[in-house]
Design a protein around this motif. Structure first.
Motif, PDB file in Angstrom:
ATOM      1  N   PHE A 231      13.715  18.922   4.673  1.00  0.00           N
ATOM      2  CA  PHE A 231      12.486  18.547   4.858  1.00  0.00           C
ATOM      3  C   PHE A 231      11.349  18.726   5.531  1.00  0.00           C
ATOM      4  CE2 PHE A 231       9.403  15.437   3.131  1.00  0.00           C
ATOM      5  CZ  PHE A 231       8.913  15.933   1.712  1.00  0.00           C
TER       6      PHE A 231
ATOM      7  N   ARG B 108       2.945   1.430   6.831  1.00  0.00           N
ATOM      8  CA  ARG B 108       2.883   1.762   4.816  1.00  0.00           C
ATOM      9  C   ARG B 108       4.170   2.487   5.457  1.00  0.00           C
ATOM     10  NH1 ARG B 108      -1.754   4.282   4.374  1.00  0.00           N
ATOM     11  NH2 ARG B 108      -0.905   5.901   2.806  1.00  0.00           N
ATOM     12  N   SER B 109       4.279   3.819   6.653  1.00  0.00           N
ATOM     13  CA  SER B 109       4.867   4.961   6.844  1.00  0.00           C
ATOM     14  C   SER B 109       6.460   4.730   6.967  1.00  0.00           C
ATOM     15  CB  SER B 109       4.398   5.739   6.700  1.00  0.00           C
ATOM     16  OG  SER B 109       3.959   5.465   8.913  1.00  0.00           O
TER      17      SER B 109
ATOM     18  N   LYS C 167       7.885  21.001   5.830  1.00  0.00           N
ATOM     19  CA  LYS C 167       6.915  19.876   6.301  1.00  0.00           C
ATOM     20  C   LYS C 167       6.601  21.186   7.089  1.00  0.00           C
ATOM     21  CE  LYS C 167       4.391  17.276   4.340  1.00  0.00           C
ATOM     22  NZ  LYS C 167       3.266  17.681   2.521  1.00  0.00           N
TER      23      LYS C 167
ATOM     24  N   THR D  38       1.098  -1.106   0.155  1.00  0.00           N
ATOM     25  CA  THR D  38       0.301  -0.285   0.073  1.00  0.00           C
ATOM     26  C   THR D  38       0.583   1.154  -0.027  1.00  0.00           C
ATOM     27  OG1 THR D  38      -1.543  -1.716   1.711  1.00  0.00           O
ATOM     28  CG2 THR D  38      -2.059   0.576   1.268  1.00  0.00           C
ATOM     29  N   PRO D  39       1.321   1.814  -1.111  1.00  0.00           N
ATOM     30  CA  PRO D  39       1.562   3.553  -1.269  1.00  0.00           C
ATOM     31  C   PRO D  39       1.259   3.902  -0.255  1.00  0.00           C
ATOM     32  CG  PRO D  39       0.395   3.283  -3.048  1.00  0.00           C
ATOM     33  CD  PRO D  39       0.253   1.990  -2.397  1.00  0.00           C
ATOM     34  N   TYR D  40       2.773   4.536   0.675  1.00  0.00           N
ATOM     35  CA  TYR D  40       2.961   5.684   1.408  1.00  0.00           C
ATOM     36  C   TYR D  40       3.400   7.271   1.145  1.00  0.00           C
ATOM     37  CZ  TYR D  40       3.656   8.655   5.689  1.00  0.00           C
ATOM     38  OH  TYR D  40       4.086   9.788   6.169  1.00  0.00           O
ATOM     39  N   PHE D  41       2.254   8.084   1.065  1.00  0.00           N
ATOM     40  CA  PHE D  41       2.747   9.091   0.928  1.00  0.00           C
ATOM     41  C   PHE D  41       2.565  10.692   2.103  1.00  0.00           C
ATOM     42  CE2 PHE D  41       0.654   8.092  -3.243  1.00  0.00           C
ATOM     43  CZ  PHE D  41       1.981   7.300  -3.662  1.00  0.00           C
ATOM     44  N   LEU D  42       3.518  11.337   2.128  1.00  0.00           N
ATOM     45  CA  LEU D  42       4.032  12.946   3.783  1.00  0.00           C
ATOM     46  C   LEU D  42       2.981  13.154   2.950  1.00  0.00           C
ATOM     47  CD1 LEU D  42       7.312  13.886   2.925  1.00  0.00           C
ATOM     48  CD2 LEU D  42       6.431  12.315   4.600  1.00  0.00           C
ATOM     49  N   PRO D  43       2.128  13.053   4.673  1.00  0.00           N
ATOM     50  CA  PRO D  43       0.474  13.577   4.876  1.00  0.00           C
ATOM     51  C   PRO D  43       0.504  15.253   4.011  1.00  0.00           C
ATOM     52  CG  PRO D  43       1.493  13.373   6.963  1.00  0.00           C
ATOM     53  CD  PRO D  43       2.345  12.957   6.037  1.00  0.00           C
ATOM     54  N   GLN D  44      -0.909  15.372   3.236  1.00  0.00           N
ATOM     55  CA  GLN D  44      -1.198  16.276   2.301  1.00  0.00           C
ATOM     56  C   GLN D  44      -0.649  16.901   1.269  1.00  0.00           C
ATOM     57  OE1 GLN D  44      -3.808  17.236   3.865  1.00  0.00           O
ATOM     58  NE2 GLN D  44      -3.792  16.729   5.605  1.00  0.00           N
ATOM     59  N   SER D  45       0.349  15.451   1.379  1.00  0.00           N
ATOM     60  CA  SER D  45       1.632  16.413   0.348  1.00  0.00           C
ATOM     61  C   SER D  45       0.745  15.872  -1.521  1.00  0.00           C
ATOM     62  CB  SER D  45       3.191  15.404  -0.019  1.00  0.00           C
ATOM     63  OG  SER D  45       2.394  14.131  -0.010  1.00  0.00           O
TER      64      SER D  45
ATOM     65  N   GLU E 279       5.848  17.613  -4.371  1.00  0.00           N
ATOM     66  CA  GLU E 279       6.057  17.095  -3.225  1.00  0.00           C
ATOM     67  C   GLU E 279       7.379  16.473  -3.376  1.00  0.00           C
ATOM     68  OE1 GLU E 279       3.595  21.092  -0.271  1.00  0.00           O
ATOM     69  OE2 GLU E 279       2.930  18.285  -0.732  1.00  0.00           O
TER      70      GLU E 279
ATOM     71  N   VAL F 260       8.300   3.537   4.031  1.00  0.00           N
ATOM     72  CA  VAL F 260       9.375   4.751   3.696  1.00  0.00           C
ATOM     73  C   VAL F 260      10.455   5.097   4.280  1.00  0.00           C
ATOM     74  CG1 VAL F 260       8.808   7.129   2.454  1.00  0.00           C
ATOM     75  CG2 VAL F 260       7.009   5.220   2.081  1.00  0.00           C
ATOM     76  N   PHE F 261      10.272   5.328   5.495  1.00  0.00           N
ATOM     77  CA  PHE F 261      10.870   6.092   6.008  1.00  0.00           C
ATOM     78  C   PHE F 261      12.149   5.277   6.490  1.00  0.00           C
ATOM     79  CE2 PHE F 261       7.635   9.748   6.511  1.00  0.00           C
ATOM     80  CZ  PHE F 261       8.703  11.026   6.391  1.00  0.00           C
TER      81      PHE F 261
END
Lengths: 299, 558
Positions: free
Chosen positions: B19, B89-90, B23, A81-88, A92, B93-94
């Motif tokens: 970053f 999920r997060s 943010k 499940t892809p994750y993106f930074l919040p509100q991005s 960005e 990435v990190f």
């Protein structure tokens, strides 16, 4: 080269991976197949250095990937499940990836923007599942990794986009020598694009084979005789599976096609035909031969 | 064939730092505006008052507010910046970006600290400008020191909170463990102090000292407040610096060892659950035990056990989202009660030598004693105080506890190594009459009192005399009071401690006195019975009933 030696990962009391060993050569597409909970995602997270192994080793070119920025900078891992930074938005996220991955290629990013019809200024949270998957793939591919790890890569993509992705990966392998590891619970998705395939079940690799070798080495033969012969006449062949319906006998045989057919013809059949089995059939036969309950594995 | 691709030179750790800052830029602007509105905005809006106020007022209240804001902000930003740990999920990435775990922790944590510092720096600069305009340059120096204190407090809070952030598995459990442990530790301090007070003979009630040991937040907060009460304390910076190093190292080690797969679980490390559970179970034990029994009886311990188990089971259910871990929770509840019982038994048996400990005479710089009917008496030679202290320990009688006529004796030694040794006793004075009267009649007791009146700002001393519930409000001139005092001191040598403290005795007099000293206001009381014939006769001779209103004050001129 990605190499795992006796790789073990334990979650609580469950062994998610149990002494797994394999090698993935550079410049290839490796398909990782297995049912839900078989350990595919865990294996990808171990390769990408997100998880630390509980036993054994995993690394790239002999260097462990856990906590190693040099190795990690060559790997791009895209979770199920892809994750993106919040509100991005995509722009960005591209900036984020660009600041993290030294090989991030703006031109490639622009090219992929033309391939995937996505608005780079729209919030990623407003995208559909398939669009989010496309966005994540764009970012991964733009990072120009040596190794791209895709967990359930085709999940949420329509047929056209699946084809586009397959082509992009094949192009990456051909032009930049990247290595792709793609996990899926659907064998058919991987059939046309993988060089090698591995089947994971209950934390163990059941099969790890070269696609071409498998294809060349396994044959499905249908043969009919005027009378029903003794089955022992086939004992000279490396038969994996044998079935007969009336006078029609179906054989799955390993070996050289010509040699097999010459031998069959020497038995004076009324009818004899050699058919190329599908990838799924090949794996089913292989696994059945090793005594596994195939229905549970390739569900 | 591998096609060579161009590789830029980048610093991912620095980029992650930048970053994270970018943010959160909007949030920083909002917090900065709010902080500037509070300080110095509020000051500017009250400039008329400040011009007439002492410059110290500026350098006391506002830095405290800024420190609270700074510490709160840095803790909240730490929570926000590491929320990625709590989802697969997060964290995928990190944790897969080309950074070591240490680089990731430091870059995110430092970013949080830096943008928490921005509003604080701006506020201090503004505060400095305002103070410089309306006050003296000393206040500006003081503000600079306050800023250093604030930064140190923020560093301690930030590094300490990181331990919780790293150990938690979800945001909810992070908040629960953070609040549970930190509030719990403060409650535990109060409980411990109550147990010590009840069980350890001579225990000097000092909840703050216990809190400072168990809670880094209280430690830095009280350290900052000490600056205003005393002066700049380098030791505070050394202690805080050591804490920051320890907490940071611990966070880094825990973060490096953290299993990414624990994201989404309640806790990545079970020990944080066990500690939190033990602390709140301890509180639950004392709460329920005290609710059903005022004393440490069998009833208390039965309900303490029930309370501890109930709290532990409830916390386990909240943490695990199920009652399946019932057995483990019961064990923790039992352990919390056992810990409390052990503390109780140790306290009952002298608190590991606390009750019988007396400092060596050669280690004492000076001593002071305070008991009923006296001001605090200071002694450079501690012999008399040590004699009383030894007597208190040797003649310890546990039955005193139920004696309603018992009264307090407070002893403080200031040691040569800078430490303070303090004991508080509540005892029957008649058992220590000789030692107490020696102290009461000592020169160290009377000399300061007499000198106060000699140097008094006013030439009169207001008095209220209570003679058998008959009250006289009057005054004495300073000379008259000194004469009265001489007579009192002389006659007190022939009396005993019981007469001094028995207010209800027939013919007992109490003289309450108060007046303006040269530096401050002073007051006190002197008690005397029928044996103080000369003292009584002197007061009678003054016709105090006639002196209903004080004469016009004559200001003392230096």
């Amino acid at each position: 080269m990605i190499k795992a030696e006796n790789l073990t990962k334990i979650f609580g009391e469950k062994k998610a991976l149990d002494s797994v060993s394999f090698e993935i050569d550079d410049g290839s597409i490796y398909g990782l197949v297995g049912s839900n909970g078989s350990g595919k995602s865990t294996l990808l997270r171990l390769i990408s250095g997100v998880y630390r192994p509980d036993g054994g080793r995993i690394g790239v070119d002999g260097i462990d990937s856990f906590n190693n920025p040099t190795v990690k900078s060559q790997i791009s891992f895209l979770g199920d499940t892809p994750y993106f930074l919040p509100q991005s938005n995509l722009q960005e996220m591209a900036r984020f990836y660009s600041s993290m991955y030294p090989k991030f290629d703006r031109d490639m990013y622009k090219y992929l923007l033309s391939v995937f019809p996505l608005n780079p200024k729209a919030r990623l949270s407003s995208f559909s599942k398939g669009m989010q998957r496309q966005a994540a793939l764009m970012l991964s591919l733009s990072s120009l990794p040596r190794y791209i790890l895709l967990d359930e890569a085709f999940d949420g993509l329509d047929v056209v986009m699946r084809r586009v992705l397959a082509n992009l990966l094949i192009e990456g392998v051909e032009k930049r020598g990247i290595t792709a590891v793609i996990s899926s619970h659907n064998l058919r998705e991987l059939e046309d694009m993988c060089d090698r395939l591995g089947i994971l079940h209950n934390g163990k690799i059941l099969l790890n084979g070269d696609m071409e070798g498998l294809r060349l080495n396994m044959h499905k033969v249908q043969v009919a005789f005027s009378g029903v012969p003794e089955m022992s006449v086939f004992s000279k062949l490396d038969v994996i599976k044998i079935e007969h319906t009336g006078s029609l006998i179906s054989l799955v045989v390993k070996g050289d096609e010509d040699e097999i057919m010459n031998y069959i013809k020497s038995l004076s059949p009324v009818f004899a035909e050699c058919i190329e089995p599908t990838l799924e059939e090949m794996f089913v036969y292989e696994l059945e031969a090793t005594g596994y309950d195939v229905k549970n594995i390739l569900s | 064939m591998t096609l060579k691709t161009s590789s830029r030179k980048i610093n991912p750790a620095l980029n992650m730092f930048g970053f994270t800052i970018r943010k959160n830029i909007g949030l920083i602007v909002l917090i900065t505006i709010a902080t500037l509105l509070i300080c110095p905005g509020f000051i500017i809006s009250n400039l008329e008052n400040i011009k007439t106020a002492d410059s110290e007022i500026l350098s006391v209240d506002n830095p405290c507010i800024l420190t609270v804001i700074g510490c709160g902000t840095v803790v909240v930003f730490n929570l926000i910046n590491f929320l990625f740990l709590y989802s697969k999920r997060s964290s995928d990435v990190f944790l897969s970006v080309p950074l070591t775990r240490t680089e990731l922790l430091v870059s995110r944590c430092l970013a949080g600290f830096v943008f928490s510092l921005i509003p604080i720096v701006l506020s201090y600069i503004s505060l400095g400008i305002v103070v410089n305009l309306v006050s003296t340059s000393t206040a500006v120096t003081s503000i600079a020191i306050c800023f250093a204190y604030t930064v140190m407090c923020m560093l301690v809070c930030s590094s300490f909170s990181m331990i919780f952030v790293v150990c938690a598995g979800s945001a909810f459990d992070l908040v629960v463990s953070f609040a549970g442990i930190n509030i719990g530790l403060i409650v535990v301090s109060v409980i411990l102090s109550t147990i010590f007070e009840e069980c350890i003979y001579g225990y000097s009630t000092d909840v703050l000292s216990i809190m400072k040991i168990v809670s880094p937040f209280v430690l830095v907060g009280s350290g900052f407040c000490d600056y205003f009460n005393n002066s700049f304390d380098l030791l505070f910076f050394i202690k805080s610096g050591i804490l920051v190093i320890i907490f940071t190292l611990l966070s880094v080690i825990l973060f490096n060892k953290r299993k990414a797969e624990r994201g989404g679980d309640a806790y990545a490390y079970r020990f944080i659950y066990v500690i939190c559970s033990l602390i709140i179970s301890f509180c639950g034990a004392f709460f329920l035990g005290s609710l059903f029994s005022g004393d440490f009886t069998v009833k208390f311990w039965i309900f303490a056990l029930i309370g501890a188990v109930l709290v532990a089971v409830a916390y386990s259910a909240v943490t695990h989202r199920t009652f399946k871990n019932f057995k483990g929770a019961v064990m923790i509840g039992v352990c919390a009660t056992v810990v409390m019982a052990i503390i109780f038994i140790i306290s009952q048996n002298g608190g590991l030598g606390y009750a019988s400990r007396i400092p060596q005479k050669q280690d004492i710089k000076n001593a002071s004693v305070h008991f009923f009917a006296t001001d605090t008496i200071e002694y450079n030679d501690p012999s008399k105080v040590l004699s009383l202290h030894k007597s208190l320990i040797n003649n310890k009688d546990k039955s005193d506890k139920d004696d309603t006529d018992k009264r307090y004796i407070d002893i403080i030694y200031r040691l040569k190594n800078g430490k303070k040794f303090e004991r508080e006793y509540t005892v029957d004075y008649s058992k220590y009459g000789k030692e107490l009267m020696t102290l009461y009649n000592s020169d160290e007791h009377w000399k300061p009192l007499k000198s106060k009146f000699k140097d008094s700002h006013s030439l009169t001393v207001s008095i209220t005399i209570n003679n058998n519930d008959s009250w006289i409000n009057s005054y004495l001139t300073a000379d008259e009071f000194n004469e009265f005092l001489d007579l009192y001191i002389e006659e007190s040598k022939n009396t005993n401690i019981v007469e001094l403290i028995m207010r209800t005795e027939n013919g007992c007099n109490i003289v309450y006195y108060w007046g303006d000293g040269k530096d401050n206001f002073y007051n006190g009381s002197l008690i005397f019975g029928n044996s103080f014939k000369n003292t009584k006769a002197y007061l009678d001779s003054l016709d105090l009933n006639e002196r209903t209103s004080e004469p016009e004050r004559i200001d003392y001129v230096d």
